[in-house]
Design an enzyme around this catalytic site. Structure first.
Site, mmCIF file in Angstrom:
data_model
loop_
_atom_site.group_PDB
_atom_site.id
_atom_site.type_symbol
_atom_site.label_atom_id
_atom_site.label_comp_id
_atom_site.label_asym_id
_atom_site.label_seq_id
_atom_site.Cartn_x
_atom_site.Cartn_y
_atom_site.Cartn_z
ATOM 1 N N TYR A 1 0.841 -1.205 0.000
ATOM 2 C CA TYR A 1 0.000 0.000 0.000
ATOM 3 C C TYR A 1 0.880 1.260 0.000
ATOM 4 O O TYR A 1 0.477 2.309 -0.463
ATOM 5 C CB TYR A 1 -0.953 -0.037 1.197
ATOM 6 N N LYS B 1 -3.357 8.422 2.673
ATOM 7 C CA LYS B 1 -4.603 8.234 3.439
ATOM 8 C C LYS B 1 -4.466 8.803 4.849
ATOM 9 O O LYS B 1 -5.440 9.303 5.413
ATOM 10 C CB LYS B 1 -4.986 6.752 3.496
HETATM 11 P P1 NAD Z 1 -12.313 3.233 -8.498
HETATM 12 O O1 NAD Z 1 -11.189 2.953 -9.429
HETATM 13 O O2 NAD Z 1 -13.640 2.741 -8.882
HETATM 14 O O3 NAD Z 1 -12.410 4.782 -8.160
HETATM 15 C C1 NAD Z 1 -11.273 5.614 -8.077
HETATM 16 C C2 NAD Z 1 -11.676 6.888 -8.788
HETATM 17 O O4 NAD Z 1 -10.653 7.888 -8.649
HETATM 18 C C3 NAD Z 1 -11.893 6.682 -10.289
HETATM 19 O O5 NAD Z 1 -13.193 7.100 -10.651
HETATM 20 C C4 NAD Z 1 -10.869 7.582 -10.930
HETATM 21 O O6 NAD Z 1 -11.330 8.160 -12.130
HETATM 22 C C5 NAD Z 1 -10.718 8.627 -9.847
HETATM 23 N N1 NAD Z 1 -9.513 9.445 -10.042
HETATM 24 C C6 NAD Z 1 -8.202 9.049 -10.020
HETATM 25 N N2 NAD Z 1 -7.418 10.114 -10.300
HETATM 26 C C7 NAD Z 1 -8.238 11.186 -10.486
HETATM 27 C C8 NAD Z 1 -8.040 12.544 -10.821
HETATM 28 N N3 NAD Z 1 -6.807 13.052 -11.020
HETATM 29 N N4 NAD Z 1 -9.121 13.363 -10.960
HETATM 30 C C9 NAD Z 1 -10.376 12.871 -10.783
HETATM 31 N N5 NAD Z 1 -10.640 11.594 -10.466
HETATM 32 C C10 NAD Z 1 -9.582 10.756 -10.321
HETATM 33 O O7 NAD Z 1 -11.837 2.584 -7.102
HETATM 34 P P2 NAD Z 1 -12.492 2.645 -5.640
HETATM 35 O O8 NAD Z 1 -11.875 1.520 -4.918
HETATM 36 O O9 NAD Z 1 -13.967 2.780 -5.731
HETATM 37 O O10 NAD Z 1 -11.851 3.965 -5.036
HETATM 38 C C11 NAD Z 1 -12.618 5.020 -4.455
HETATM 39 C C12 NAD Z 1 -11.993 5.465 -3.146
HETATM 40 O O11 NAD Z 1 -12.139 4.433 -2.173
HETATM 41 C C13 NAD Z 1 -10.495 5.763 -3.221
HETATM 42 O O12 NAD Z 1 -10.215 6.876 -2.401
HETATM 43 C C14 NAD Z 1 -9.894 4.518 -2.602
HETATM 44 O O13 NAD Z 1 -8.598 4.731 -2.082
HETATM 45 C C15 NAD Z 1 -10.901 4.262 -1.522
HETATM 46 N N6 NAD Z 1 -10.874 2.930 -0.911
HETATM 47 C C16 NAD Z 1 -10.896 1.828 -1.706
HETATM 48 C C17 NAD Z 1 -10.856 0.571 -1.128
HETATM 49 C C18 NAD Z 1 -10.849 -0.665 -1.975
HETATM 50 O O14 NAD Z 1 -10.372 -1.717 -1.505
HETATM 51 N N7 NAD Z 1 -11.371 -0.624 -3.190
HETATM 52 C C19 NAD Z 1 -10.816 0.444 0.272
HETATM 53 C C20 NAD Z 1 -10.800 1.604 1.055
HETATM 54 C C21 NAD Z 1 -10.831 2.838 0.449
#
Ligand code: NAD
Length: 258
Positions: free
Chosen positions: A157, A164
């Site tokens: 990570y 984060k």
């Molecule tokens: P995802 O890939 O579906 O979403 C990530 C989004 O970030 C995408 O829509 C992408 O277009 C956007 N993004 C990246 N760079 C960008 C930029 N410069 N401008 C605008 N948008 C941008 O994946 P996800 O897992 O749904 O991620 C959403 C959030 O949840 C993130 O913050 C991620 O760290 C967090 N999260 C994810 C998990 C997991 O295991 N999937 C767990 C905890 C937290």
């Protein structure tokens, strides 16, 4: 239940039907909120537009959160369409794949800046614009997404854990700044979910999922819908006295010591 009837929600970070933002969008739509979405680039627009249209979104517009100009122009579109907003969902993060593969100690300056800019500073910049559009008499809610790798070392990570941690501390400072305007700010620490960003970016992501299944008190992984239900509650007036917290939707994994 139409608990969010008439509320206007901007959702940043929808990529496809696996996105956590999609689980949140569905929950807010079911609760009666009006929705606005961004998309990052033409390729994702093709994925985002039909999903957003299926929830009758009023606004679907481009936004790269690393650009101040694009943030300004996105929120000015929102202002022209709705006049104001009640909810901001920040579900955005990015780090170079190679910076999640080696040792954290080798993180280059450029990769560090990029991860922190897109994944943490963007919450500050978008909250500032969102707050200008929130009615000080009624307030509003801002929710971002974080992960346990901010607190404990999760191999692979790396720099995203540091981003984060910055994001979670930003939540507290934003909650303090915006509290007098009745704007409440939260982070949800979600358990691992197989999305584009997670499965495509974190090298040993499968191990994250299997560890939760084996070790979390509830012995099962979480879904975007689980996150959506909590977001709908946080945006509801019944959560009016809560702000500044990191809330876990992780089947209890964060309480385990071994
Ligand atoms: P995802 O890939 O579906 O979403 C990530 C989004 O970030 C995408 O829509 C992408 O277009 C956007 N993004 C990246 N760079 C960008 C930029 N410069 N401008 C605008 N948008 C941008 O994946 P996800 O897992 O749904 O991620 C959403 C959030 O949840 C993130 O913050 C991620 O760290 C967090 N999260 C994810 C998990 C997991 O295991 N999937 C767990 C905890 C937290």
């Amino acid at each position: 239940m139409n608990t969010l009837s008439g509320k206007r929600a901007v959702i940043l970070g929808l990529a496809n039907e696996r996105s956590i933002a999609w689980g949140i969008a569905q929950a807010l739509h079911e609760a009666g909120a009006k929705l606005a979405f961004n998309y990052l680039g033409d390729a994702l627009e093709k994925r985002v537009r039909p999903l957003a249209e299926s929830l009758k979104a009023d606004i679907i517009a481009p936004l790269d959160v690393s650009s101040d100009e694009q943030i300004e122009s996105f929120f000015s579109k929102v202002k022209n369409t709705w006049g104001g907003i009640d909810i901001l969902i920040h579900s955005v993060a990015f780090a170079n794949k190679e910076d999640l593969q080696g040792r954290f100690v080798d993180t280059p300056r450029a990769g560090f800046k990029l991860a922190l800019d897109v994944s943490a500073y963007s919450l500050i910049a978008t909250s500032r614009e969102a707050a200008k559009l929130m009615d000080p008499a009624k307030g509003g809610t801002i929710v971002t997404l974080t992960y346990y790798g901010s607190e404990k070392v999760m191999p692979g990570y790396n720099v995203m854990g540091v981003a984060k941690a910055a994001l979670e501390t930003s939540v507290k400072y934003l909650a303090n700044d915006l509290g007098p305007q009745k704007i409440r700010v939260h982070a949800i620490s979600a358990g691992p979910i197989k999305t584009l960003a997670a499965a495509g970016g974190v090298p040993n992501f499968r191990d994250f999922l299997s560890t939760v299944e084996e070790k979390a008190p509830m012995r099962e992984n979480v879904s975007p819908e689980d996150v959506g239900s909590l977001v709908a509650f946080l945006c509801d007036d019944r959560a009016a006295r809560m702000t500044g917290s990191v809330l876990y939707v992780d089947s209890g994994y964060h309480i385990m010591g071994a």
